[in-house]
Enzyme design. Structure first.
Site, PDB file in Angstrom:
ATOM      1  N   LYS A 155      -4.637  10.183  13.495  1.00 25.83           N
ATOM      2  CA  LYS A 155      -4.609   8.939  12.693  1.00 25.83           C
ATOM      3  C   LYS A 155      -5.670   8.007  13.281  1.00 25.83           C
ATOM      4  CE  LYS A 155      -1.203   5.823  10.616  1.00 25.83           C
ATOM      5  NZ  LYS A 155      -1.661   5.916   9.239  1.00 25.83           N
TER       6      LYS A 155
HETATM    7  C1  PLP Z   1      -3.698   9.454   5.270  1.00 22.50           C
HETATM    8  C2  PLP Z   1      -2.221   9.404   5.474  1.00 22.50           C
HETATM    9  N1  PLP Z   1      -1.485  10.471   5.126  1.00 22.50           N
HETATM   10  C3  PLP Z   1      -0.159  10.485   5.262  1.00 22.50           C
HETATM   11  C4  PLP Z   1       0.520   9.388   5.775  1.00 22.50           C
HETATM   12  C5  PLP Z   1       2.010   9.428   5.919  1.00 22.50           C
HETATM   13  O1  PLP Z   1       2.375   9.492   7.275  1.00 22.50           O
HETATM   14  P1  PLP Z   1       3.745   8.887   7.775  1.00 22.50           P
HETATM   15  O2  PLP Z   1       4.793   9.449   6.919  1.00 22.50           O
HETATM   16  O3  PLP Z   1       3.841   9.338   9.190  1.00 22.50           O
HETATM   17  O4  PLP Z   1       3.637   7.416   7.660  1.00 22.50           O
HETATM   18  C6  PLP Z   1      -0.203   8.250   6.147  1.00 22.50           C
HETATM   19  C7  PLP Z   1       0.463   7.075   6.695  1.00 22.50           C
HETATM   20  O5  PLP Z   1       0.492   6.879   7.876  1.00 22.50           O
HETATM   21  C8  PLP Z   1      -1.607   8.265   6.007  1.00 22.50           C
HETATM   22  O6  PLP Z   1      -2.344   7.199   6.340  1.00 22.50           O
END
Ligand code: PLP
Length: 313
Positions: A155
């Protein structure tokens, strides 16, 4: 009570937490972060922080990719977080943003020979997508970054330029959200959400090798579907047109919760209404994240050690 930040190893009022304009991460996108929700439970007068440990485990993985040395254990990071939220005294849903970043104030593109730092802020967050009414999507003209470019399993702040391009394009074209394809044309994810579809009572979602962020909400949904609805999720590469013929499609994400997708590229999904499986999953999920389901309390961390007396002005 002013909002607080955890910054330079201490808690301080948000307004006093400042970084220099030469900070490496600001110029080169060399930071990684998390988004964690605290969900207010009015009956219990308590904020339930959802799967904090899992978020920090993912943050440490992102740090390894970016060669960021975070000198804290997951338990220490969780403790900073609960202390910060408790200190801030919110009585409503909050969004917690930890950020690990290259903090050296130097010019020069690299990951090595730089200092690292870490901060956490906490804020309120308006509904990100309309999880109640559902959303309209388009397939983006932008492709998802590949693992050989910027690894989407981390991330990483710099990646969010890819997301921002897709989100703004979708909004400017009159849609709520974008669906990004990989370079090979398979569906990857939304700009800030994972994607699932239901076809013939099966739940399908792209695998980690299709350049997705492995979402905590994605995992939550996979577990709830299996344990509570008896539905196994198939992780498989997904064609764009599989979404066109799906019975149901929905996004998952900490910010987006479970958001039904009701239209893609001007085609209604299923009958154009929120589907049965999506509705069931939403019902389960919203109870779980607010600490209302005893079976899943191990996913929740209480922010307040005692009953909240304070009220934010
Ligand atoms: C690109 C992306 N994909 C998927 C997610 C979903 O991840 P999570 O469920 O851990 O928030 C997020 C959010 O954080 C994201 O930014």
């Amino acid at each position: 009570m002013p909002p607080y930040a955890f910054f330079k190893k201490q808690f301080m009022p948000l307004g006093e937490a400042k970084i220099g304009i030469l900070t490496h991460a600001l110029h080169y996108g060399t930071a990684c972060f998390e988004g964690i929700r605290g969900n207010w439970n009015e009956e219990q007068k308590q904020l339930f922080l959802f799967r904090v440990k899992d978020h920090y485990e993912r943050l440490l993985k992102s740090c390894r990719i970016l060669k960021i040395n975070l000198p804290y254990s997951v338990d220490e990071l969780c403790k900073f977080t609960t202390d910060l939220v408790e200190k801030s005294g919110y009585r409503e849903d909050v969004y917690i943003r930890p950020l690990a970043y290259k903090s050296s104030e130097v010019v020069g593109v690299r990951l090595h020979d730089l200092e690292d730092d870490f901060l956490i802020i906490v804020a309120t967050l308006a509904a990100y997508l309309n999880a109640d009414a559902g959303v309209r999507c388009c397939t983006s003209s932008w492709r998802r970054v590949d693992d050989t470019m910027i690894p989407a399993r981390g991330k990483i702040t710099g990646i969010y330029v890819n997301s921002a391009l897709a989100k703004t394009e979708a909004n400017e074209r009159g849609f709520d959200e974008a669906i990004l394809l990989n370079h090979d044309g398979h569906v990857s994810e939304g700009s800030g959400e994972n994607i699932f579809f239901v076809l013939d009572s099966k739940l399908v979602t792209p695998p980690s090798s299709d350049n997705i962020l492995l979402g905590v909400t994605r995992d939550t949904v996979i577990q709830l579907a299996r344990n509570e609805l008896g539905i196994e999720t198939v992780e498989a590469s997904v064609d764009r047109t599989e979404l066109y013929i799906a019975d149901e499609v929905f996004f998952t994400g900490t910010a987006a919760h479970i958001s039904p997708v009701l239209e893609i590229d001007h085609r209604p999904v299923g009958n154009g209404k929120i589907g049965k499986v999506t509705k069931e999953l939403q019902r389960l999920y919203f109870d779980v994240i607010k600490g209302k389901n005893p079976k899943y309390l191990h996913w929740c961390t209480l922010a307040y050690s005692k009953l909240v007396q304070t009220r934010r002005s």
